[in-house]
Design an enzyme around this catalytic site. Structure first.
Site, PDB file in Angstrom:
ATOM      1  N   ASN A 155      10.695  -2.032  -6.717  1.00  0.00           N
ATOM      2  CA  ASN A 155      11.384  -0.743  -6.618  1.00  0.00           C
ATOM      3  C   ASN A 155      12.681  -0.825  -5.877  1.00  0.00           C
ATOM      4  OD1 ASN A 155       9.789  -0.922  -4.107  1.00  0.00           O
ATOM      5  ND2 ASN A 155      10.047   1.205  -3.790  1.00  0.00           N
ATOM      6  N   THR A 235      -3.581  -3.065  -4.254  1.00  0.00           N
ATOM      7  CA  THR A 235      -3.189  -4.516  -4.078  1.00  0.00           C
ATOM      8  C   THR A 235      -3.703  -4.988  -2.276  1.00  0.00           C
ATOM      9  OG1 THR A 235      -1.683  -4.564  -5.812  1.00  0.00           O
ATOM     10  CG2 THR A 235      -1.611  -6.387  -4.167  1.00  0.00           C
ATOM     11  N   ALA A 236      -3.292  -3.958  -1.647  1.00  0.00           N
ATOM     12  CA  ALA A 236      -3.434  -4.237  -0.246  1.00  0.00           C
ATOM     13  C   ALA A 236      -4.839  -4.312   0.257  1.00  0.00           C
ATOM     14  CB  ALA A 236      -3.119  -2.905   0.519  1.00  0.00           C
ATOM     15  N   GLU A 253       2.609  -2.110   3.982  1.00  0.00           N
ATOM     16  CA  GLU A 253       3.363  -0.670   3.758  1.00  0.00           C
ATOM     17  C   GLU A 253       3.081  -0.519   2.581  1.00  0.00           C
ATOM     18  OE1 GLU A 253       6.170   0.959   2.489  1.00  0.00           O
ATOM     19  OE2 GLU A 253       7.548  -0.112   3.273  1.00  0.00           O
ATOM     20  N   CYS A 287       8.657   4.486  -2.027  1.00  0.00           N
ATOM     21  CA  CYS A 287       7.133   5.135  -1.397  1.00  0.00           C
ATOM     22  C   CYS A 287       7.560   6.452  -0.492  1.00  0.00           C
ATOM     23  CB  CYS A 287       6.604   3.772  -0.615  1.00  0.00           C
ATOM     24  SG  CYS A 287       7.827   3.120   0.566  1.00  0.00           S
ATOM     25  N   GLU A 468       6.969  -1.140  10.999  1.00  0.00           N
ATOM     26  CA  GLU A 468       8.012  -2.391  11.133  1.00  0.00           C
ATOM     27  C   GLU A 468       9.248  -1.556  11.976  1.00  0.00           C
ATOM     28  OE1 GLU A 468       8.008  -4.557   7.064  1.00  0.00           O
ATOM     29  OE2 GLU A 468       7.568  -2.573   6.528  1.00  0.00           O
TER      30      GLU A 468
END
Length: 487
Positions: A155, A235-236, A253, A287, A468
Protein backbone atom coordinates in the site's frame (compact mmCIF):
# COMPACT_ATOMS: atom_id res chain seq x y z
CA UNK A 1 -0.90 -3.69 -25.65
CA UNK A 2 0.99 -4.99 -22.62
CA UNK A 3 3.90 -6.38 -24.58
CA UNK A 4 4.22 -3.68 -27.25
CA UNK A 5 7.36 -2.33 -25.59
CA UNK A 6 10.03 -4.17 -23.66
CA UNK A 7 8.86 -4.89 -20.14
CA UNK A 8 10.89 -3.78 -17.17
CA UNK A 9 12.53 -6.87 -15.63
CA UNK A 10 13.64 -6.57 -12.01
CA UNK A 11 16.51 -8.49 -10.44
CA UNK A 12 17.30 -9.41 -6.86
CA UNK A 13 19.96 -7.31 -5.12
CA UNK A 14 22.32 -9.60 -3.22
CA UNK A 15 25.76 -8.76 -1.84
CA UNK A 16 25.89 -5.46 -3.70
CA UNK A 17 25.04 -6.94 -7.11
CA UNK A 18 21.91 -7.40 -9.20
CA UNK A 19 21.33 -11.10 -9.69
CA UNK A 20 18.89 -12.58 -12.24
CA UNK A 21 16.35 -15.14 -11.06
CA UNK A 22 15.40 -18.45 -12.68
CA UNK A 23 11.67 -17.63 -12.71
CA UNK A 24 9.55 -14.50 -12.76
CA UNK A 25 6.02 -13.31 -12.03
CA UNK A 26 4.02 -10.61 -13.77
CA UNK A 27 3.27 -7.35 -12.00
CA UNK A 28 0.35 -5.28 -13.26
CA UNK A 29 -0.24 -1.57 -13.68
CA UNK A 30 -3.48 -1.22 -11.64
CA UNK A 31 -4.67 1.79 -13.64
CA UNK A 32 -4.65 -0.05 -17.00
CA UNK A 33 -4.81 -3.74 -16.07
CA UNK A 34 -1.74 -4.41 -18.25
CA UNK A 35 1.43 -6.24 -17.26
CA UNK A 36 3.92 -3.54 -16.35
CA UNK A 37 7.00 -5.42 -15.20
CA UNK A 38 8.38 -8.83 -14.31
CA UNK A 39 9.43 -9.56 -10.74
CA UNK A 40 11.72 -12.38 -9.57
CA UNK A 41 9.83 -15.34 -8.08
CA UNK A 42 12.47 -15.97 -5.43
CA UNK A 43 12.50 -18.85 -2.99
CA UNK A 44 14.79 -20.63 -0.55
CA UNK A 45 17.89 -20.48 -2.73
CA UNK A 46 17.76 -16.71 -3.35
CA UNK A 47 16.87 -15.93 0.27
CA UNK A 48 19.71 -18.21 1.42
CA UNK A 49 22.21 -16.32 -0.77
CA UNK A 50 20.95 -12.97 0.56
CA UNK A 51 21.18 -14.09 4.20
CA UNK A 52 24.71 -15.36 3.58
CA UNK A 53 25.70 -11.97 2.09
CA UNK A 54 24.07 -10.09 4.99
CA UNK A 55 25.78 -12.30 7.56
CA UNK A 56 29.17 -11.76 5.91
CA UNK A 57 28.68 -7.97 5.88
CA UNK A 58 27.58 -7.80 9.54
CA UNK A 59 31.00 -7.64 11.31
CA UNK A 60 32.22 -4.64 9.28
CA UNK A 61 28.92 -2.74 9.33
CA UNK A 62 28.23 -3.31 13.03
CA UNK A 63 31.70 -2.11 13.96
CA UNK A 64 31.17 1.28 12.29
CA UNK A 65 30.36 4.15 14.65
CA UNK A 66 26.80 5.51 14.78
CA UNK A 67 28.14 8.70 13.20
CA UNK A 68 29.59 6.83 10.19
CA UNK A 69 26.31 4.98 9.67
CA UNK A 70 24.38 8.23 10.12
CA UNK A 71 26.37 9.94 7.34
CA UNK A 72 25.64 7.06 4.95
CA UNK A 73 21.91 7.16 5.74
CA UNK A 74 21.86 10.91 5.10
CA UNK A 75 23.62 10.43 1.76
CA UNK A 76 21.06 7.81 0.73
CA UNK A 77 18.25 10.21 1.70
CA UNK A 78 19.82 12.92 -0.50
CA UNK A 79 20.07 10.55 -3.48
CA UNK A 80 16.42 9.45 -3.23
CA UNK A 81 15.33 13.06 -2.83
CA UNK A 82 17.33 14.03 -5.92
CA UNK A 83 15.34 11.43 -7.90
CA UNK A 84 12.04 12.19 -6.14
CA UNK A 85 10.05 12.68 -9.35
CA UNK A 86 11.24 9.40 -10.93
CA UNK A 87 10.45 7.53 -7.70
CA UNK A 88 7.00 9.15 -7.47
CA UNK A 89 6.16 8.28 -11.09
CA UNK A 90 7.23 4.66 -10.55
CA UNK A 91 5.30 4.37 -7.26
CA UNK A 92 2.14 5.75 -8.85
CA UNK A 93 2.33 3.46 -11.87
CA UNK A 94 3.21 0.38 -9.84
CA UNK A 95 0.73 0.82 -6.98
CA UNK A 96 -2.14 2.72 -8.62
CA UNK A 97 -1.97 5.63 -6.17
CA UNK A 98 -2.26 9.19 -7.47
CA UNK A 99 0.91 10.91 -8.58
CA UNK A 100 0.02 13.71 -6.15
CA UNK A 101 -0.02 11.32 -3.18
CA UNK A 102 3.27 9.68 -4.27
CA UNK A 103 4.92 13.09 -4.70
CA UNK A 104 3.69 14.65 -1.47
CA UNK A 105 3.46 11.66 0.90
CA UNK A 106 5.20 8.42 -0.12
CA UNK A 107 8.58 9.53 -1.45
CA UNK A 108 9.15 12.54 0.88
CA UNK A 109 8.38 10.25 3.84
CA UNK A 110 10.81 7.58 2.55
CA UNK A 111 13.52 10.28 2.41
CA UNK A 112 12.57 11.51 5.89
CA UNK A 113 12.71 7.96 7.32
CA UNK A 114 16.44 7.80 6.51
CA UNK A 115 17.11 11.33 7.79
CA UNK A 116 15.14 10.74 10.96
CA UNK A 117 16.98 7.55 11.97
CA UNK A 118 20.31 9.04 10.81
CA UNK A 119 19.70 11.67 13.45
CA UNK A 120 18.06 9.61 16.20
CA UNK A 121 20.86 6.99 16.26
CA UNK A 122 23.21 9.72 17.54
CA UNK A 123 21.12 10.51 20.62
CA UNK A 124 20.54 7.25 22.48
CA UNK A 125 22.07 6.79 25.91
CA UNK A 126 22.35 3.68 28.06
CA UNK A 127 21.49 3.29 31.76
CA UNK A 128 23.73 3.08 34.77
CA UNK A 129 22.95 2.40 38.45
CA UNK A 130 25.09 2.09 41.57
CA UNK A 131 24.80 -0.20 44.58
CA UNK A 132 27.26 1.46 46.96
CA UNK A 133 26.39 -0.96 49.81
CA UNK A 134 27.86 -3.92 47.91
CA UNK A 135 30.46 -1.93 46.00
CA UNK A 136 28.91 -2.53 42.58
CA UNK A 137 27.87 -0.46 39.62
CA UNK A 138 25.69 -1.69 36.79
CA UNK A 139 25.39 -0.37 33.27
CA UNK A 140 23.71 -1.45 30.07
CA UNK A 141 25.13 -1.70 26.59
CA UNK A 142 23.28 -2.22 23.33
CA UNK A 143 24.51 -4.08 20.28
CA UNK A 144 22.94 -4.83 16.88
CA UNK A 145 21.27 -8.24 16.67
CA UNK A 146 22.47 -9.52 13.27
CA UNK A 147 20.54 -10.14 10.07
CA UNK A 148 17.08 -8.53 10.11
CA UNK A 149 14.32 -9.94 7.91
CA UNK A 150 12.05 -7.11 6.72
CA UNK A 151 8.75 -7.78 4.95
CA UNK A 152 6.80 -4.76 3.69
CA UNK A 153 3.36 -4.38 2.06
CA UNK A 154 2.00 -3.00 -1.22
CA UNK A 155 0.00 0.00 0.00
CA UNK A 156 2.88 2.42 0.80
CA UNK A 157 5.76 0.51 -0.81
CA UNK A 158 8.92 2.61 -0.38
CA UNK A 159 7.49 4.55 2.60
CA UNK A 160 7.02 1.40 4.72
CA UNK A 161 10.11 -0.43 3.42
CA UNK A 162 12.39 2.45 4.42
CA UNK A 163 10.57 2.75 7.79
CA UNK A 164 12.12 -0.69 8.48
CA UNK A 165 15.46 -0.51 6.61
CA UNK A 166 16.47 2.85 8.12
CA UNK A 167 16.34 1.86 11.83
CA UNK A 168 17.66 -1.65 11.14
CA UNK A 169 20.87 -0.45 9.46
CA UNK A 170 21.19 2.68 11.63
CA UNK A 171 21.50 0.32 14.62
CA UNK A 172 24.22 -1.68 12.85
CA UNK A 173 22.22 -4.67 11.61
CA UNK A 174 22.36 -5.94 8.04
CA UNK A 175 19.11 -6.70 6.25
CA UNK A 176 17.32 -8.98 3.86
CA UNK A 177 14.17 -7.18 2.72
CA UNK A 178 11.22 -8.58 0.81
CA UNK A 179 8.88 -5.95 -0.62
CA UNK A 180 5.45 -6.97 -1.92
CA UNK A 181 5.64 -8.75 -5.29
CA UNK A 182 2.89 -6.38 -6.48
CA UNK A 183 4.94 -3.22 -5.82
CA UNK A 184 8.65 -3.93 -6.15
CA UNK A 185 9.90 -1.23 -8.51
CA UNK A 186 10.85 1.57 -6.08
CA UNK A 187 12.74 -0.90 -3.85
CA UNK A 188 14.72 -1.99 -6.93
CA UNK A 189 15.37 1.68 -7.82
CA UNK A 190 16.63 2.31 -4.29
CA UNK A 191 19.09 -0.60 -4.62
CA UNK A 192 20.74 1.24 -7.53
CA UNK A 193 21.64 4.11 -5.16
CA UNK A 194 23.09 2.09 -2.27
CA UNK A 195 26.68 1.87 -3.50
CA UNK A 196 26.77 5.58 -4.36
CA UNK A 197 25.53 6.36 -0.83
CA UNK A 198 28.43 4.36 0.61
CA UNK A 199 26.41 1.38 1.86
CA UNK A 200 28.89 -1.54 1.91
CA UNK A 201 28.02 -4.63 -0.15
CA UNK A 202 25.74 -7.04 1.67
CA UNK A 203 24.39 -4.55 4.22
CA UNK A 204 21.09 -4.17 2.34
CA UNK A 205 19.88 -7.14 0.29
CA UNK A 206 16.51 -7.12 -1.45
CA UNK A 207 14.85 -10.35 -2.55
CA UNK A 208 11.68 -10.08 -4.61
CA UNK A 209 8.87 -12.61 -4.66
CA UNK A 210 5.69 -13.85 -3.00
CA UNK A 211 5.01 -14.17 0.70
CA UNK A 212 4.32 -17.88 0.33
CA UNK A 213 7.76 -18.59 -1.18
CA UNK A 214 10.27 -15.80 -0.51
CA UNK A 215 8.61 -14.50 2.67
CA UNK A 216 8.31 -17.94 4.18
CA UNK A 217 11.95 -18.78 3.35
CA UNK A 218 13.05 -15.60 5.14
CA UNK A 219 10.89 -16.24 8.21
CA UNK A 220 12.12 -19.85 8.46
CA UNK A 221 15.82 -19.09 7.95
CA UNK A 222 17.79 -20.02 11.10
CA UNK A 223 20.29 -17.16 10.61
CA UNK A 224 17.63 -14.40 10.67
CA UNK A 225 17.01 -13.70 14.38
CA UNK A 226 14.43 -10.96 13.94
CA UNK A 227 11.51 -10.29 11.60
CA UNK A 228 9.75 -6.96 11.12
CA UNK A 229 6.51 -7.37 9.18
CA UNK A 230 3.79 -4.99 8.05
CA UNK A 231 0.74 -6.57 6.46
CA UNK A 232 -2.33 -8.66 7.20
CA UNK A 233 -3.20 -10.25 10.53
CA UNK A 234 -3.65 -13.61 8.78
CA UNK A 235 -0.09 -13.58 7.39
CA UNK A 236 1.21 -12.50 10.81
CA UNK A 237 -0.33 -15.60 12.40
CA UNK A 238 1.62 -17.74 9.95
CA UNK A 239 4.81 -15.77 10.67
CA UNK A 240 4.36 -16.40 14.40
CA UNK A 241 3.89 -20.14 13.82
CA UNK A 242 6.86 -20.47 11.48
CA UNK A 243 9.23 -18.39 13.60
CA UNK A 244 8.27 -20.07 16.90
CA UNK A 245 10.75 -22.98 16.61
CA UNK A 246 13.56 -20.40 16.28
CA UNK A 247 12.26 -18.08 19.06
CA UNK A 248 12.62 -15.11 16.73
CA UNK A 249 12.03 -11.57 17.82
CA UNK A 250 8.95 -10.17 16.04
CA UNK A 251 7.58 -6.74 15.27
CA UNK A 252 4.17 -7.04 13.61
CA UNK A 253 2.23 -4.05 12.29
CA UNK A 254 -1.14 -5.35 11.12
CA UNK A 255 -4.65 -4.36 10.09
CA UNK A 256 -7.13 -1.92 11.53
CA UNK A 257 -10.84 -1.22 11.70
CA UNK A 258 -10.45 2.35 12.78
CA UNK A 259 -13.27 4.42 14.31
CA UNK A 260 -13.87 8.14 14.02
CA UNK A 261 -16.08 9.46 16.79
CA UNK A 262 -17.82 12.74 16.00
CA UNK A 263 -19.50 14.44 18.96
CA UNK A 264 -22.22 17.06 18.47
CA UNK A 265 -19.82 19.88 19.43
CA UNK A 266 -17.30 18.96 16.69
CA UNK A 267 -16.16 21.62 14.27
CA UNK A 268 -17.57 20.13 11.07
CA UNK A 269 -15.69 22.57 8.83
CA UNK A 270 -12.49 20.77 9.96
CA UNK A 271 -13.97 17.38 10.69
CA UNK A 272 -15.58 16.69 7.31
CA UNK A 273 -12.57 17.33 5.00
CA UNK A 274 -10.24 15.51 7.39
CA UNK A 275 -12.58 12.53 7.76
CA UNK A 276 -12.91 12.31 3.97
CA UNK A 277 -9.11 12.10 3.82
CA UNK A 278 -8.95 9.57 6.64
CA UNK A 279 -11.53 7.44 4.81
CA UNK A 280 -10.42 7.68 1.18
CA UNK A 281 -6.74 8.78 1.02
CA UNK A 282 -4.60 6.35 -0.99
CA UNK A 283 -7.87 4.65 -2.13
CA UNK A 284 -8.55 3.74 1.51
CA UNK A 285 -5.52 1.43 1.34
CA UNK A 286 -3.85 2.57 4.57
CA UNK A 287 -3.96 0.54 7.78
CA UNK A 288 -4.91 3.78 9.61
CA UNK A 289 -7.87 4.66 7.38
CA UNK A 290 -11.20 5.38 9.03
CA UNK A 291 -13.85 2.83 8.10
CA UNK A 292 -16.36 3.29 10.93
CA UNK A 293 -17.69 6.80 11.57
CA UNK A 294 -19.81 7.20 14.72
CA UNK A 295 -21.76 10.47 14.69
CA UNK A 296 -23.76 11.77 17.66
CA UNK A 297 -27.47 11.66 16.84
CA UNK A 298 -28.07 15.42 17.12
CA UNK A 299 -25.82 16.15 14.11
CA UNK A 300 -26.09 12.78 12.34
CA UNK A 301 -28.30 13.83 9.42
CA UNK A 302 -26.41 17.09 8.83
CA UNK A 303 -23.05 15.30 8.95
CA UNK A 304 -24.24 12.61 6.55
CA UNK A 305 -25.63 15.12 4.05
CA UNK A 306 -22.44 17.20 4.02
CA UNK A 307 -20.10 14.19 4.07
CA UNK A 308 -21.80 12.48 1.11
CA UNK A 309 -21.94 15.73 -0.89
CA UNK A 310 -18.17 16.19 -0.41
CA UNK A 311 -17.37 12.51 -1.09
CA UNK A 312 -19.09 12.82 -4.48
CA UNK A 313 -16.63 15.61 -5.40
CA UNK A 314 -13.62 13.31 -5.09
CA UNK A 315 -12.33 12.67 -8.59
CA UNK A 316 -11.46 9.10 -9.59
CA UNK A 317 -9.30 8.47 -12.65
CA UNK A 318 -5.87 8.16 -14.20
CA UNK A 319 -3.39 8.36 -11.29
CA UNK A 320 -0.93 10.39 -13.39
CA UNK A 321 -3.48 13.23 -13.67
CA UNK A 322 -2.56 15.69 -10.86
CA UNK A 323 -6.21 16.72 -10.42
CA UNK A 324 -7.30 13.17 -9.50
CA UNK A 325 -8.03 12.36 -5.82
CA UNK A 326 -8.48 8.58 -6.01
CA UNK A 327 -6.31 6.26 -8.09
CA UNK A 328 -6.69 2.56 -8.84
CA UNK A 329 -6.89 -0.23 -6.27
CA UNK A 330 -3.91 -2.59 -6.20
CA UNK A 331 -5.34 -5.59 -8.09
CA UNK A 332 -8.38 -7.06 -9.77
CA UNK A 333 -8.79 -9.55 -6.90
CA UNK A 334 -8.60 -6.80 -4.30
CA UNK A 335 -11.17 -4.67 -6.15
CA UNK A 336 -13.56 -7.65 -6.23
CA UNK A 337 -13.06 -8.22 -2.51
CA UNK A 338 -13.78 -4.57 -1.65
CA UNK A 339 -16.86 -4.58 -3.89
CA UNK A 340 -18.14 -7.75 -2.21
CA UNK A 341 -18.33 -5.91 1.13
CA UNK A 342 -20.61 -3.27 -0.40
CA UNK A 343 -22.85 -6.03 -1.81
CA UNK A 344 -22.99 -7.73 1.61
CA UNK A 345 -23.97 -4.44 3.28
CA UNK A 346 -26.81 -3.97 0.76
CA UNK A 347 -27.98 -7.55 1.29
CA UNK A 348 -28.15 -6.84 5.03
CA UNK A 349 -30.38 -3.83 4.45
CA UNK A 350 -27.82 -1.05 4.77
CA UNK A 351 -28.07 2.02 2.53
CA UNK A 352 -25.29 2.85 0.08
CA UNK A 353 -25.49 6.65 -0.18
CA UNK A 354 -22.86 7.21 -2.86
CA UNK A 355 -20.19 5.37 -4.82
CA UNK A 356 -20.15 1.70 -5.72
CA UNK A 357 -23.33 0.54 -7.47
CA UNK A 358 -25.03 3.92 -6.93
CA UNK A 359 -23.10 6.45 -9.04
CA UNK A 360 -21.59 5.83 -12.45
CA UNK A 361 -17.84 5.93 -12.88
CA UNK A 362 -16.55 7.58 -16.06
CA UNK A 363 -12.94 6.63 -16.83
CA UNK A 364 -10.54 7.90 -19.52
CA UNK A 365 -10.16 5.54 -22.50
CA UNK A 366 -6.76 4.19 -21.43
CA UNK A 367 -8.07 3.28 -17.97
CA UNK A 368 -11.20 1.30 -18.83
CA UNK A 369 -9.58 -1.97 -17.71
CA UNK A 370 -8.09 -0.49 -14.53
CA UNK A 371 -9.17 -1.40 -10.99
CA UNK A 372 -11.09 1.73 -10.01
CA UNK A 373 -13.83 2.35 -7.49
CA UNK A 374 -15.68 5.46 -6.34
CA UNK A 375 -15.53 6.62 -2.70
CA UNK A 376 -18.43 4.75 -1.12
CA UNK A 377 -20.44 5.77 1.96
CA UNK A 378 -22.72 3.25 3.67
CA UNK A 379 -25.29 4.14 6.35
CA UNK A 380 -27.54 2.13 8.68
CA UNK A 381 -25.07 -0.74 9.08
CA UNK A 382 -25.38 -2.97 12.14
CA UNK A 383 -22.35 -3.13 14.43
CA UNK A 384 -22.14 -6.90 14.00
CA UNK A 385 -22.05 -6.67 10.17
CA UNK A 386 -18.81 -7.81 8.52
CA UNK A 387 -18.58 -4.28 7.08
CA UNK A 388 -18.24 -2.96 10.64
CA UNK A 389 -16.04 -5.79 11.93
CA UNK A 390 -13.56 -6.67 9.16
CA UNK A 391 -10.88 -4.59 7.50
CA UNK A 392 -12.10 -3.67 3.99
CA UNK A 393 -8.95 -1.77 2.91
CA UNK A 394 -10.63 0.20 0.15
CA UNK A 395 -12.50 3.49 -0.40
CA UNK A 396 -15.47 2.40 1.73
CA UNK A 397 -16.64 3.86 5.03
CA UNK A 398 -19.70 3.20 7.21
CA UNK A 399 -21.51 6.03 9.04
CA UNK A 400 -23.69 5.21 12.05
CA UNK A 401 -25.41 7.21 14.80
CA UNK A 402 -24.76 7.06 18.57
CA UNK A 403 -26.29 8.72 21.64
CA UNK A 404 -23.91 8.71 24.62
CA UNK A 405 -20.18 8.84 25.27
CA UNK A 406 -20.31 5.59 27.26
CA UNK A 407 -22.12 3.77 24.46
CA UNK A 408 -19.82 4.94 21.65
CA UNK A 409 -16.65 3.91 23.52
CA UNK A 410 -18.05 0.41 23.96
CA UNK A 411 -19.06 0.20 20.29
CA UNK A 412 -15.76 1.60 19.03
CA UNK A 413 -13.90 -1.04 21.07
CA UNK A 414 -16.13 -3.90 19.90
CA UNK A 415 -13.84 -5.13 17.10
CA UNK A 416 -10.76 -7.37 17.20
CA UNK A 417 -8.50 -4.57 15.94
CA UNK A 418 -7.08 -1.56 17.79
CA UNK A 419 -4.88 0.55 15.54
CA UNK A 420 -5.84 4.20 15.04
CA UNK A 421 -8.87 6.19 16.21
CA UNK A 422 -9.98 9.78 15.76
CA UNK A 423 -12.11 11.80 18.16
CA UNK A 424 -13.84 15.02 17.12
CA UNK A 425 -15.03 17.35 19.90
CA UNK A 426 -14.30 20.85 21.18
CA UNK A 427 -14.63 19.69 24.81
CA UNK A 428 -11.09 19.16 26.11
CA UNK A 429 -12.14 17.05 29.08
CA UNK A 430 -14.15 14.73 26.86
CA UNK A 431 -11.32 14.40 24.34
CA UNK A 432 -8.96 13.20 27.09
CA UNK A 433 -11.53 10.88 28.68
CA UNK A 434 -12.43 9.18 25.42
CA UNK A 435 -8.82 8.92 24.23
CA UNK A 436 -7.87 7.17 27.49
CA UNK A 437 -10.57 4.54 27.09
CA UNK A 438 -10.27 3.69 23.40
CA UNK A 439 -8.40 0.43 22.75
CA UNK A 440 -6.19 1.93 20.12
CA UNK A 441 -2.43 2.30 19.71
CA UNK A 442 -2.89 5.78 18.22
CA UNK A 443 -5.64 8.29 18.96
CA UNK A 444 -5.86 11.55 17.01
CA UNK A 445 -8.17 14.25 18.29
CA UNK A 446 -9.47 16.90 15.89
CA UNK A 447 -6.88 15.79 13.30
CA UNK A 448 -5.63 12.64 11.53
CA UNK A 449 -2.25 11.16 10.68
CA UNK A 450 -0.18 13.89 12.31
CA UNK A 451 2.94 11.93 13.20
CA UNK A 452 6.00 12.50 15.35
CA UNK A 453 8.37 9.67 14.46
CA UNK A 454 9.95 9.90 17.92
CA UNK A 455 6.81 8.44 19.48
CA UNK A 456 5.56 4.83 19.45
CA UNK A 457 3.68 3.69 16.37
CA UNK A 458 1.64 0.47 16.33
CA UNK A 459 -1.59 -1.15 17.39
CA UNK A 460 -3.29 -3.15 20.14
CA UNK A 461 -5.16 -6.46 19.96
CA UNK A 462 -5.13 -7.98 16.43
CA UNK A 463 -3.49 -4.81 15.05
CA UNK A 464 -0.04 -5.99 16.01
CA UNK A 465 2.78 -6.69 18.41
CA UNK A 466 5.41 -4.13 19.33
CA UNK A 467 5.91 -0.51 18.37
CA UNK A 468 8.05 1.41 15.90
CA UNK A 469 9.60 4.85 16.50
CA UNK A 470 12.90 6.38 17.62
CA UNK A 471 13.17 4.56 20.97
CA UNK A 472 11.01 1.55 20.10
CA UNK A 473 12.79 0.72 16.85
CA UNK A 474 16.15 1.15 18.59
CA UNK A 475 15.09 -1.31 21.28
CA UNK A 476 13.76 -3.80 18.73
CA UNK A 477 16.84 -3.71 16.48
CA UNK A 478 19.38 -3.98 19.31
CA UNK A 479 20.13 -6.53 22.00
CA UNK A 480 20.54 -5.11 25.52
CA UNK A 481 23.12 -6.40 27.99
CA UNK A 482 23.44 -5.57 31.68
CA UNK A 483 27.03 -5.46 32.93
CA UNK A 484 27.89 -5.44 36.65
CA UNK A 485 31.29 -4.26 37.89
CA UNK A 486 32.40 -4.87 41.46
CA UNK A 487 35.02 -2.41 42.62
Amino acid sequence: MAHSKALLVLENFIGGKFVPCSSYIDSYNPSTGDVYCRVPDSGREEVGAAVKAAKAAFPIWSSKSPLERSQILNKLADLIEHDLEAFAQAESMDQGKTITFARTVDIPRAVYNFRFFASSILHHTTECTEMATVGCMHYTSRAPVGVAGLISPWNLPLYLLTWKIAPAIACGNTVVAKPSEMTSVTAWMMCKLLEKAGVPHGVVNVVFGTGAKAGEALVCHPNVPLISFTGSTLTAQRIMEKSAPHCKRLSLELGGKNPAIVFDDADLTQCIPTTLRSSFANQGEICLCTSRIFVQRGIYSEFLKRFVAEAKKWKVGNPSDPTVDVGALISKEHLEKVRSYVKKAQAEGARVLCGEGVDSLALPTGNQKGYFMLPTVIAEVKDESCCMQEEIFGPVTCVVAFDTEEEVIERANSVKYGFGATVWSSNVGRVHRVAQRLQSGLVWTNCWLVRDLNLPFGGMKASGIGREGAKDSYEFFTEVKTITIKH
